[in-house]
Motif scaffolding. Sequence first.
Motif: not given
Length: 602
Positions: A532-549, A567-571
């Motif tokens: 969960g921690f590692a997935a959150a790290s990846a998702l936070a970076q994606k939010i900052l670079t590609k947006g939150p949708e 989670v896969k659908k979230a990237g």
Amino acid sequence: MEKKSIKLPTRDEVPQELTWDLKSIFKSNEEFEKEFKLVTAQLDEVKKYSGSLAKGAKTFLAALKAVLKLERRAEKVFVYANLKNDQDTSNKYYQGLLSRTRQLGAKVGASVSWFEPELLALPAKKLAQYFMQDTELEAYQHLISKITSQREHFLSIKEEELLAGAADLFATPENIFGILNNSDLEFPEVRDAQHNLIKLSHGNYGKLLESSQRDVREMAFKGMYRTYQQFQNTFALALSSHVHTHNYLAQKRSYPDARSAALARNNIPVSVYETLVQRVNHHLTLLHRYVALRKKLLKISEVHMYDLYTPITKLPARTYGYQESQAIILKALRGLGADYIAKVKEAFENRWIDVVENKGKRSGAYSSGMYDTAPFILLNWQDNLESLYTLVHEMGHSMHTYASNTNQEYQNSDYSIFVAEIASTTNENLLTQYLLDQTTDPYFKAYILNHYLDGFKGTVFRQTQFAEFEQWLHVQDAQQQPLTAKEMNDFYLSLNERYYGADIFNDPEIAYEWERIPHFYYDFYVYQYATGFAAASALAQKILTKGPEDYLNFLRAGSSAFPIEIVKKAGVDMTKAAYLDDAFALFAKRLDELEQIIADLS
């Protein structure tokens, strides 16, 4: 000058605006009692459907609705009673309310216990016909699929009843651990930083390990494990009995092993677990670097296990008031969009949060709510940076709950424990990046970087170490190898040495650490903290670079699909190693930054 003693306020002395508004659940205790009686009356109504699932699609649907309606109403009753009790655990009335509600919960569980075995007894062909005959059942497709996906692993109804009846017996090892660990252990007295003689406890142990005085840390560490050493054989018997029970049940249900059985509950491939362990071991050199940095900054010749929790950077002098922290959080999370921020403001303004400590209030922090309530947050605010992080963490949970509840039907709203920590930790990641971006103070930046690295160490590395130990226990038992205290101590000590590397002094006391970890009784639970921690790290970076949708869609998904798919659908594909390697890359980057700041300040 005589020091004034600071007393905690009583519950009625806390300003109303700093308390949660539970009247949004029930306007009064009388309204709660009315609902309590209705839930009780509904118990027999649900039981009447027992034995009816084979009578046709309409009866099947009616039974399913009745079960869900009962569970939903009972859940609302429990949330209210639990929150009321936690705001002041010394209140006898709410103690009684919670006790009665727990008893009601057991009755609810008993009244619906027939449903899953009876559903699984239905032939797959007949169940498929039900869906063709009544399209309203489509709304419950995933819920039913989660149950029937394990059809081959369920036994006959009679056998399932026998196993259900033995649930208390199977829980005996965990109960023994709980009584021994929480009630029977007698810890010694130790000296604190002010040289006061205090009784060592689970509660103060962590704080003592954070002390800047090394003799305080050492005394607490050795005092703690000297106590556990005395009871190592009892703890070993409890844990080995639990592992044996877990293996036994997996075998009887025709799973390849106990790990497969545990992960199957959420349809998690075993490869997710194995990939985590493999990638963490591949990146252990990063943890070794971090230990070496501790050695350098603490100016010690060797790093002992009791040196891993004391701060290595200067604590910021500034305080963080609750109002100021709200403003910081709104700025840190603005990348999640206007709707998300509006809902966070609603949480702040509509009293979803119980903020300050009062006499009798439950310690710690959490987010709690259900489909028909707000996702409330309990805090014990301290005007410090840790409280700021706690608030943004719990807000992540609450926004996940809100998004899930408002976008899914009740039966698909309760997201899996596998994804539960992702939203909270994503918020922490966004706050960390915001604080790093906003400061030019090298000392503050160093503190924030170290805060992140310590969190990563404690969650990704440490929890994976636990996961390796847990798997080893089950394999040993399955192979009929001895699991006495000696075998557990020896393996845990060698595992600890491998994780922390050459710069650690592998204190012999750490061999007993496994004794005090309750999660080893939760059946392959701990690995989820790391993933969960590692997935959150990846998702936070994606939010900052590609947006939150994509991330917002993850929050809205609830349990409408299996967690890996959501989670896969979230990237983030958690069946592959990339999200883990990306997390380690960020750890390495921030470790580089901390080392550079320290070099510049030298």
